[in-house]
Motif scaffolding. Sequence first.
Motif, short mmCIF file in Angstrom:
data_model
loop_
_atom_site.label_atom_id
_atom_site.label_comp_id
_atom_site.label_asym_id
_atom_site.label_seq_id
_atom_site.Cartn_x
_atom_site.Cartn_y
_atom_site.Cartn_z
N ALA A 58 0.72 -1.38 -0.11
CA ALA A 58 -0.04 0.02 -0.02
C ALA A 58 0.82 1.29 0.02
CB ALA A 58 -0.64 -0.25 1.26
N GLU A 59 0.19 2.45 -0.16
CA GLU A 59 1.02 3.48 -0.11
C GLU A 59 1.63 3.72 1.23
OE1 GLU A 59 -1.53 6.97 -1.24
OE2 GLU A 59 -1.86 6.09 -3.27
N PRO A 60 2.98 4.44 1.27
CA PRO A 60 3.67 5.10 0.12
C PRO A 60 4.27 3.67 -0.55
CG PRO A 60 4.93 5.37 2.04
CD PRO A 60 3.83 4.64 2.36
N ARG A 61 4.47 3.91 -1.98
CA ARG A 61 4.88 3.12 -2.74
C ARG A 61 6.31 3.95 -3.61
NH1 ARG A 61 -0.15 2.00 -4.24
NH2 ARG A 61 -0.08 3.61 -6.16
N VAL A 283 0.56 16.34 2.36
CA VAL A 283 0.01 14.98 1.73
C VAL A 283 1.19 13.91 1.52
CG1 VAL A 283 -2.09 15.73 0.57
CG2 VAL A 283 0.32 15.81 -0.75
N PRO A 285 3.50 11.47 -0.19
CA PRO A 285 3.47 11.40 -1.51
C PRO A 285 3.19 9.80 -1.86
CG PRO A 285 5.36 12.42 -0.50
CD PRO A 285 4.73 12.07 0.45
N SER A 286 2.55 9.45 -2.90
CA SER A 286 2.16 8.28 -3.00
C SER A 286 3.12 7.36 -3.68
CB SER A 286 0.63 7.92 -3.94
OG SER A 286 0.95 8.81 -5.06
N ASN A 287 3.92 8.17 -4.70
CA ASN A 287 4.91 7.22 -5.38
C ASN A 287 6.17 7.94 -5.14
OD1 ASN A 287 3.92 4.96 -7.04
ND2 ASN A 287 2.36 6.42 -7.39
N GLN A 458 6.04 8.94 9.35
CA GLN A 458 5.94 8.78 8.25
C GLN A 458 6.50 9.99 7.19
OE1 GLN A 458 1.71 7.23 7.79
NE2 GLN A 458 2.52 5.32 6.74
N THR A 462 9.98 10.11 5.14
CA THR A 462 9.74 10.42 3.62
C THR A 462 10.99 11.48 3.48
OG1 THR A 462 7.62 9.48 3.73
CG2 THR A 462 8.41 11.11 1.87
#
Length: 492
Positions: A58-61, A283, A285-287, A458, A462
Motif C-alpha cells: 500500500a501507499e507509500p510506494r 499529503v 507522496p503516493s509514489n 511517516q 519520507t
Amino acid sequence: MKSCALVLNRHLLQTKIAALSLLVLLTACTVGPDYQAPAASASQHYDPQAEQRLAQGAEPRIDLGKKVRGDWWAAFGSQKLDHVVRRAIDGNLDLLAADATIRQAASSVAAAQGALYPQVDFAAVAGRQRLHNAKEPAIANFYAIGPRVGFDLDVFGGNKRLVEQQQAFADLQKHRYEAAYLTLTGNVASQALLLASANAQIQAVEKLLANDARNLELVRMAHLNGITTQIDVSLAETRLAQDRTLLPPLAQQRDAARHALSILTGKGPADWIAPDFALSEFVLPSNMPVSLPSEMAHDRPDVLQAEAQLHMASAAVGVATANLYPHVTLSASLAQAASGNGGAALWGFAAGLAGPIFDGGTLKAEQQAAVDGYKATLAGYQQTVITSFGQVADTLQAINHDAEEHLAQTDALRAAETSLQLNQQAFAQGENSILQVLEAERAYQQALLGQIRVKTAQYLDTVQLFIALGGNSVGAFEQRVASGDGQKPSYQ
C-alpha cells in the motif's frame, strides 16, 4: 668557402629546429596520473526486502530507477512549506557563507592559472653613488627603469597540476554548497512537520484533559452520593495530573520548531515568526522516485565532495612528481639606464635551468606521501558511497515499518472509535454510566495521539529518504547564479 658556410648554416638551423622541437615536446609533458573518476557501483539494490514491499504494498510506494525531479518538498503539496523553504534559501547565512567560499575558490583558480602565462613587471631604481675606480673620485647620480618579463615553461606540468588541484577544490566548494542546500531544505521541511505534529498533538491532549476533568467531576459527585470510594476519586485525580504532563513537552516541541524555522531563514526568533502548520496541509507522496545505487555518485553532494577530494589528491601526486624534475625559465628585460652624464638602453635575454641534485630524499618522500594520501582519499570515497547506500536502505526499512505501524494504529483508532460509539449508544439507552462513555472517549483520544505520532514519523522518514537520495540538489549553485540570486560582496 661558401659551401662550408652553407653547411654550417644548415647545421645551425637543424640544431635550432631540434632544440625547438625538444622544447615543445617537453612543454607538452605533464607528469603524474591523469585523474579518472571512480567506476560506478555495480549494485542495483539497497535493501531488496524493503524495496519489494514498498513497490507492491500500500501507499507509500517507491519507483525504483527513477530520479527526484524539481523541488523535492513540492511532493508534500504544501504551498506554505514551499514559501518558507524559498525564504530560507534566500536568507540562510550558511548558504551565503558557502556562496562566498565558492567565489573565493574561483579566484584561487584564476590565481593559479596566472602562473601559466608570462609574468611582466616594472622596475625602477635611482640613487647616488661615489666612484672610486675613476682617475679622480667622483659622486654621480644613477637610475635604471624598464619592464621585465619572466616565463616558467612548466616543462613537466607542475603548474598545470596546481591549476587542476585548485579547480578540484572549487568543485569541492560547489558540492559543499549543494550539501548545505540539501541539509537546509531537509531541516526546514522536518521542522515544519514537527511544528504541525506538535499542534495536532496539543489539540488532542487538550481534548483528553477536558475528558479527564469531566471524569473527575463525575467521580467526585458519585463519591458524595456514596456510589464510589475515595480510591476512585484519587485514581481520577492521578489520571488528570499525569495527562497534564503531556502538554509542556509538546509546547516545547512547537516553540523549538518555530524558533528553528526562524534561524534557518537567517532571522532571530523575535525578528520573524514562522507560520503555524497543520498536518492536514500535507499529503504523503503516493509514489516516491528512488534512483539506483549505480547512479548515487551523481546525485549526492557528499559523494561528489569525496570525489572532488580524490581529484585534488590525484593532482597533488602530479605536483609532487613534477618537483622531482628541473624547472626551465625564460626571462627578458629592457631598461633605460644612466649614470653621471651618460645613458644607454640596456636589454637582456636569458634562459635558466634549475633542478634538484641532492635534498636528503625530501622530494621523493613528498611524492610518496602524496601517493599514500591519494590511496587514503580513495578509501574514504568508497566508504562514503557505501555509507550512502546504508542510509537509503535504513530509510526504506523505516518507511516500510512506518506503514506497518500506521496500519496497526489505524486499526486501534477504528476499534476505539467503535467502542466510543457503542458506549454512547448504550448510555443513551440507559445501559451504562457516563463514566464508561468518558473512558471510551479517553481511549479514543489516546489512539488518536498514537496515530498523529505515526503519521509524523511517516512524513519525517519520507523527508529523510529524499535527503538520502540527494534531493536533486546537484547544480543548486548554478541555478542560484542563473536566477540572479548570487550575493555580491558587501564591499562592492
